[in-house]
Design a protein around this motif. Sequence first.
Motif, PDB file in Angstrom:
ATOM      1  N   GLN A   1       0.863  -1.186   0.000  1.00 43.42           N
ATOM      2  CA  GLN A   1       0.000   0.000   0.000  1.00 43.42           C
ATOM      3  C   GLN A   1       0.893   1.227   0.000  1.00 43.42           C
ATOM      4  OE1 GLN A   1      -2.681   0.270   3.370  1.00 43.42           O
ATOM      5  NE2 GLN A   1      -2.932   2.473   3.105  1.00 43.42           N
TER       6      GLN A   1
ATOM      7  N   TYR B   1      -3.030   4.751  -2.758  1.00 45.11           N
ATOM      8  CA  TYR B   1      -4.052   5.463  -1.996  1.00 45.11           C
ATOM      9  C   TYR B   1      -3.575   6.896  -1.724  1.00 45.11           C
ATOM     10  CZ  TYR B   1      -8.070   5.701   1.174  1.00 45.11           C
ATOM     11  OH  TYR B   1      -9.267   6.025   1.768  1.00 45.11           O
TER      12      TYR B   1
ATOM     13  N   LEU C   1     -11.901   0.471  -2.566  1.00 47.15           N
ATOM     14  CA  LEU C   1     -11.117   0.207  -1.360  1.00 47.15           C
ATOM     15  C   LEU C   1     -11.196  -1.251  -0.910  1.00 47.15           C
ATOM     16  CD1 LEU C   1     -11.926   3.409   0.691  1.00 47.15           C
ATOM     17  CD2 LEU C   1      -9.644   2.582   0.137  1.00 47.15           C
ATOM     18  N   GLY C   2     -12.243  -1.940  -1.358  1.00 51.24           N
ATOM     19  CA  GLY C   2     -12.363  -3.362  -1.032  1.00 51.24           C
ATOM     20  C   GLY C   2     -11.146  -4.141  -1.506  1.00 51.24           C
TER      21      GLY C   2
ATOM     22  N   LEU D   1      -8.141  -3.145  -1.355  1.00 53.58           N
ATOM     23  CA  LEU D   1      -7.089  -3.000  -0.339  1.00 53.58           C
ATOM     24  C   LEU D   1      -7.328  -3.992   0.797  1.00 53.58           C
ATOM     25  CD1 LEU D   1      -4.715  -1.594   1.101  1.00 53.58           C
ATOM     26  CD2 LEU D   1      -6.322   0.152   1.876  1.00 53.58           C
ATOM     27  N   ILE D   2      -8.581  -4.084   1.229  1.00 54.57           N
ATOM     28  CA  ILE D   2      -8.898  -5.022   2.311  1.00 54.57           C
ATOM     29  C   ILE D   2      -8.587  -6.453   1.856  1.00 54.57           C
ATOM     30  CG2 ILE D   2     -10.697  -5.852   3.890  1.00 54.57           C
ATOM     31  CD1 ILE D   2     -10.037  -2.872   4.204  1.00 54.57           C
ATOM     32  N   GLU D   3      -9.017  -6.773   0.633  1.00 55.90           N
ATOM     33  CA  GLU D   3      -8.759  -8.117   0.111  1.00 55.90           C
ATOM     34  C   GLU D   3      -7.251  -8.395   0.038  1.00 55.90           C
ATOM     35  OE1 GLU D   3      -9.542  -8.867  -3.954  1.00 55.90           O
ATOM     36  OE2 GLU D   3      -9.479 -11.037  -3.678  1.00 55.90           O
TER      37      GLU D   3
ATOM     38  N   GLY E   1      -5.039  -7.218   1.985  1.00 56.40           N
ATOM     39  CA  GLY E   1      -4.602  -7.506   3.355  1.00 56.40           C
ATOM     40  C   GLY E   1      -4.950  -8.922   3.780  1.00 56.40           C
ATOM     41  N   ILE E   2      -6.109  -9.384   3.323  1.00 62.32           N
ATOM     42  CA  ILE E   2      -6.555 -10.733   3.701  1.00 62.32           C
ATOM     43  C   ILE E   2      -5.724 -11.796   2.981  1.00 62.32           C
ATOM     44  CG2 ILE E   2      -8.487 -12.364   3.592  1.00 62.32           C
ATOM     45  CD1 ILE E   2     -10.365  -9.874   3.814  1.00 62.32           C
ATOM     46  N   GLN E   3      -5.493 -11.575   1.688  1.00 61.67           N
ATOM     47  CA  GLN E   3      -4.866 -12.611   0.860  1.00 61.67           C
ATOM     48  C   GLN E   3      -3.354 -12.736   1.053  1.00 61.67           C
ATOM     49  OE1 GLN E   3      -6.494 -14.789  -0.761  1.00 61.67           O
ATOM     50  NE2 GLN E   3      -8.539 -13.899  -0.823  1.00 61.67           N
ATOM     51  N   ALA E   4      -2.712 -11.622   1.386  1.00 61.52           N
ATOM     52  CA  ALA E   4      -1.247 -11.654   1.475  1.00 61.52           C
ATOM     53  C   ALA E   4      -0.791 -12.127   2.852  1.00 61.52           C
ATOM     54  CB  ALA E   4      -0.685 -10.270   1.191  1.00 61.52           C
ATOM     55  N   ASP E   5       0.449 -12.611   2.907  1.00 59.82           N
ATOM     56  CA  ASP E   5       1.031 -12.943   4.207  1.00 59.82           C
ATOM     57  C   ASP E   5       1.369 -11.662   4.967  1.00 59.82           C
ATOM     58  OD1 ASP E   5       1.073 -15.759   3.654  1.00 59.82           O
ATOM     59  OD2 ASP E   5       2.754 -15.370   2.308  1.00 59.82           O
TER      60      ASP E   5
ATOM     61  N   LEU F   1       1.012  -7.239   4.583  1.00 59.11           N
ATOM     62  CA  LEU F   1       0.685  -5.994   3.886  1.00 59.11           C
ATOM     63  C   LEU F   1       1.679  -4.944   4.358  1.00 59.11           C
ATOM     64  CD1 LEU F   1      -1.404  -4.184   2.206  1.00 59.11           C
ATOM     65  CD2 LEU F   1      -2.346  -3.622   4.428  1.00 59.11           C
TER      66      LEU F   1
ATOM     67  N   VAL G   1       2.866  -1.061   4.313  1.00 57.10           N
ATOM     68  CA  VAL G   1       2.372   0.288   4.029  1.00 57.10           C
ATOM     69  C   VAL G   1       3.552   1.242   3.898  1.00 57.10           C
ATOM     70  CG1 VAL G   1       0.850   2.154   4.778  1.00 57.10           C
ATOM     71  CG2 VAL G   1       0.312  -0.212   5.412  1.00 57.10           C
TER      72      VAL G   1
END
Lengths: 130, 134
Positions: free
Chosen positions: A6, A40, A112-113, A115-117, A119-123, A125, A127
């Motif tokens: 990010q 972002y 923005l979803g 970005l959330i995804e 965060g969920i999918q990666a080991d 995130l 920034v």
Amino acid sequence: MKFSIQINEGPYQHQSSDTAYQFTKAALEAGHEIFRVFFYHDAVNVATRLAIPPQDDRNITKLWQELAEQHKLDLVVCIAAAQRRGLLDEAEAKRQGKDANNIATGFRISGLGQLIEAGIQADRLIVFGD
Amino acid sequence: MATKKFMYVNRKAPYGTVYALESLEVVLIGAAFEQDVSVAFMDDGVYQLVKGQKTDGIGMKNFSPTYAALGDYEVTKIYVDKDSMKERNLSLDDLQHLVWEDEDEDYAEKNSIKLVSRDELAKILDEQDVLLNF
């Protein structure tokens, strides 16, 4: 390892899009996977194809484009942040009744979803920003 | 989809830069993903929660009423750094009263804001899977 990236700060003004680029490149060279790069805040300005940095300076947009092409990176620009700052793709320009668009090839505008995804999918995130 | 512990860390004043507003936008969108969400406020970020904000004089949109909706989005864990409050001469009474309704206890209203020390906050940060800093 699978990373998502990010970036929060504007190109040239701040080092974060450069550092994020260097990190992403190094991670890929070390055999890691980049799930997504999410632009972002002012970092959405990386995605304009109308920027003309001086010839003896780096071209941040182009660096990302080349890396993306080489490694099939998913470069996502936040739509809410992009609209505030005048970053439009062809479909959005048409929808909003604007006479031009300015998104560089290799970037896509989304919500923005994403970005959330990421965060969920990666080991991890990571920034980049203040 | 896997459930992860997401924390949004807010460190900047509500106006002057766009970070606070664009952080709140992520929190609201992120709520739809049914993750284990919490929000932290520290440094000048504690000003984001101050009640009675009036922005007419600076021509900015006052987005602070939106924080009151966080409970409805099931964002119920709001950590505020006690030391950052103290450094700015703020107390809990200066902040909005943010609540959520506990379905398991007949929709009892509960406080969302928890004042924590820096040590406690460090521990909470350490427990997270994903930290988003604004």
